[in-house]
Write a protein that holds these residues in place. Sequence first.
Motif, PDB file in Angstrom:
ATOM      1  N   GLU A  55       0.862  -1.177   0.000  1.00  0.00           N
ATOM      2  CA  GLU A  55       0.000   0.000   0.000  1.00  0.00           C
ATOM      3  C   GLU A  55       0.904   1.235   0.000  1.00  0.00           C
ATOM      4  O   GLU A  55       2.072   1.152   0.406  1.00  0.00           O
ATOM      5  CB  GLU A  55      -0.883   0.008   1.253  1.00  0.00           C
ATOM      6  CG  GLU A  55      -1.837  -1.161   1.348  1.00  0.00           C
ATOM      7  CD  GLU A  55      -2.912  -1.104   0.278  1.00  0.00           C
ATOM      8  OE1 GLU A  55      -3.354  -0.004  -0.080  1.00  0.00           O
ATOM      9  OE2 GLU A  55      -3.301  -2.184  -0.218  1.00  0.00           O
ATOM     10  N   PRO A  56       0.419   2.387  -0.431  1.00  0.00           N
ATOM     11  CA  PRO A  56       1.267   3.590  -0.485  1.00  0.00           C
ATOM     12  C   PRO A  56       1.935   3.932   0.847  1.00  0.00           C
ATOM     13  O   PRO A  56       3.115   4.284   0.885  1.00  0.00           O
ATOM     14  CB  PRO A  56       0.305   4.695  -0.915  1.00  0.00           C
ATOM     15  CG  PRO A  56      -0.797   3.995  -1.619  1.00  0.00           C
ATOM     16  CD  PRO A  56      -0.918   2.645  -0.970  1.00  0.00           C
ATOM     17  N   GLU A  57       1.200   3.794   1.951  1.00  0.00           N
ATOM     18  CA  GLU A  57       1.776   4.128   3.264  1.00  0.00           C
ATOM     19  C   GLU A  57       2.864   3.131   3.651  1.00  0.00           C
ATOM     20  O   GLU A  57       3.890   3.512   4.198  1.00  0.00           O
ATOM     21  CB  GLU A  57       0.682   4.159   4.335  1.00  0.00           C
ATOM     22  CG  GLU A  57      -0.348   5.251   4.133  1.00  0.00           C
ATOM     23  CD  GLU A  57      -1.395   4.915   3.070  1.00  0.00           C
ATOM     24  OE1 GLU A  57      -2.062   5.857   2.617  1.00  0.00           O
ATOM     25  OE2 GLU A  57      -1.532   3.726   2.703  1.00  0.00           O
ATOM     26  N   GLY A  58       2.647   1.861   3.354  1.00  0.00           N
ATOM     27  CA  GLY A  58       3.668   0.851   3.634  1.00  0.00           C
ATOM     28  C   GLY A  58       4.926   1.103   2.836  1.00  0.00           C
ATOM     29  O   GLY A  58       6.050   0.978   3.347  1.00  0.00           O
ATOM     30  N   LEU A  59       4.767   1.484   1.580  1.00  0.00           N
ATOM     31  CA  LEU A  59       5.907   1.805   0.732  1.00  0.00           C
ATOM     32  C   LEU A  59       6.669   3.007   1.283  1.00  0.00           C
ATOM     33  O   LEU A  59       7.899   3.004   1.325  1.00  0.00           O
ATOM     34  CB  LEU A  59       5.436   2.066  -0.698  1.00  0.00           C
ATOM     35  CG  LEU A  59       6.518   2.427  -1.711  1.00  0.00           C
ATOM     36  CD1 LEU A  59       7.561   1.318  -1.815  1.00  0.00           C
ATOM     37  CD2 LEU A  59       5.887   2.716  -3.064  1.00  0.00           C
ATOM     38  N   GLN A  60       5.937   4.019   1.732  1.00  0.00           N
ATOM     39  CA  GLN A  60       6.589   5.190   2.322  1.00  0.00           C
ATOM     40  C   GLN A  60       7.384   4.802   3.561  1.00  0.00           C
ATOM     41  O   GLN A  60       8.493   5.278   3.765  1.00  0.00           O
ATOM     42  CB  GLN A  60       5.550   6.250   2.691  1.00  0.00           C
ATOM     43  CG  GLN A  60       4.982   7.002   1.519  1.00  0.00           C
ATOM     44  CD  GLN A  60       3.956   8.023   1.985  1.00  0.00           C
ATOM     45  OE1 GLN A  60       2.917   7.661   2.535  1.00  0.00           O
ATOM     46  NE2 GLN A  60       4.252   9.285   1.769  1.00  0.00           N
ATOM     47  N   ILE A  61       6.807   3.941   4.395  1.00  0.00           N
ATOM     48  CA  ILE A  61       7.492   3.533   5.624  1.00  0.00           C
ATOM     49  C   ILE A  61       8.765   2.767   5.301  1.00  0.00           C
ATOM     50  O   ILE A  61       9.831   3.055   5.855  1.00  0.00           O
ATOM     51  CB  ILE A  61       6.548   2.704   6.525  1.00  0.00           C
ATOM     52  CG1 ILE A  61       5.421   3.584   7.064  1.00  0.00           C
ATOM     53  CG2 ILE A  61       7.330   2.059   7.672  1.00  0.00           C
ATOM     54  CD1 ILE A  61       4.310   2.812   7.762  1.00  0.00           C
ATOM     55  N   VAL A  62       8.686   1.801   4.397  1.00  0.00           N
ATOM     56  CA  VAL A  62       9.873   1.022   4.040  1.00  0.00           C
ATOM     57  C   VAL A  62      10.936   1.930   3.424  1.00  0.00           C
ATOM     58  O   VAL A  62      12.124   1.813   3.726  1.00  0.00           O
ATOM     59  CB  VAL A  62       9.521  -0.149   3.093  1.00  0.00           C
ATOM     60  CG1 VAL A  62      10.772  -0.838   2.578  1.00  0.00           C
ATOM     61  CG2 VAL A  62       8.622  -1.153   3.799  1.00  0.00           C
ATOM     62  N   THR A  63      10.515   2.867   2.607  1.00  0.00           N
ATOM     63  CA  THR A  63      11.460   3.798   1.977  1.00  0.00           C
ATOM     64  C   THR A  63      12.159   4.667   3.017  1.00  0.00           C
ATOM     65  O   THR A  63      13.380   4.822   2.987  1.00  0.00           O
ATOM     66  CB  THR A  63      10.722   4.691   0.952  1.00  0.00           C
ATOM     67  OG1 THR A  63      10.128   3.855  -0.040  1.00  0.00           O
ATOM     68  CG2 THR A  63      11.679   5.666   0.301  1.00  0.00           C
ATOM     69  N   MET A  64      11.413   5.223   3.964  1.00  0.00           N
ATOM     70  CA  MET A  64      12.030   6.112   4.950  1.00  0.00           C
ATOM     71  C   MET A  64      12.811   5.364   6.018  1.00  0.00           C
ATOM     72  O   MET A  64      13.630   5.961   6.706  1.00  0.00           O
ATOM     73  CB  MET A  64      10.995   7.057   5.572  1.00  0.00           C
ATOM     74  CG  MET A  64      10.026   6.411   6.497  1.00  0.00           C
ATOM     75  SD  MET A  64       8.904   7.599   7.305  1.00  0.00           S
ATOM     76  CE  MET A  64       8.121   8.403   5.948  1.00  0.00           C
ATOM     77  N   CYS A  65      12.592   4.062   6.132  1.00  0.00           N
ATOM     78  CA  CYS A  65      13.280   3.279   7.168  1.00  0.00           C
ATOM     79  C   CYS A  65      14.493   2.534   6.617  1.00  0.00           C
ATOM     80  O   CYS A  65      14.910   1.522   7.183  1.00  0.00           O
ATOM     81  CB  CYS A  65      12.310   2.315   7.837  1.00  0.00           C
ATOM     82  SG  CYS A  65      11.103   3.143   8.879  1.00  0.00           S
TER      83      CYS A  65
END
Length: 121
Positions: A55-65
């Motif tokens: 999901e977009p939010e999951g992708l953002q989290i993995v990217t920022m982490c």
Amino acid sequence: MTPSDQHWFDEEAGPLVRPYALTRGRTTSKQRDLAMITLVVALQRVTPQLADNLEPEGLQIVTMCQHPKSIAEVSADLGLPLSVVKILIGDLIDRQLLMFRSAVTPDINVLQAVINGIRRL
């Protein structure tokens, strides 16, 4: 109210997705209780295949982490409530996309010794 007064709602309000929609109605994660100071880090780099499966939010989290971040930092960076981010991070941990390290709480006796030492200075 004129139509021009209602115009702000569409363009300036931003996305209007309720937090429970992001968590599919869940209020807790399967993961143990994650503290806001818990550090999380991605276990893999973002690839096109991974991006297609998140999901977009999951992708953002993995990217920022890609580098360790606290759950509180992730929440602030996403602009989402801490409780929602904990659930999303718990899902990513379950999928083995993130790992976490709980903060070590120092022993109260050690803290008291430090305070006493500072006072003696």
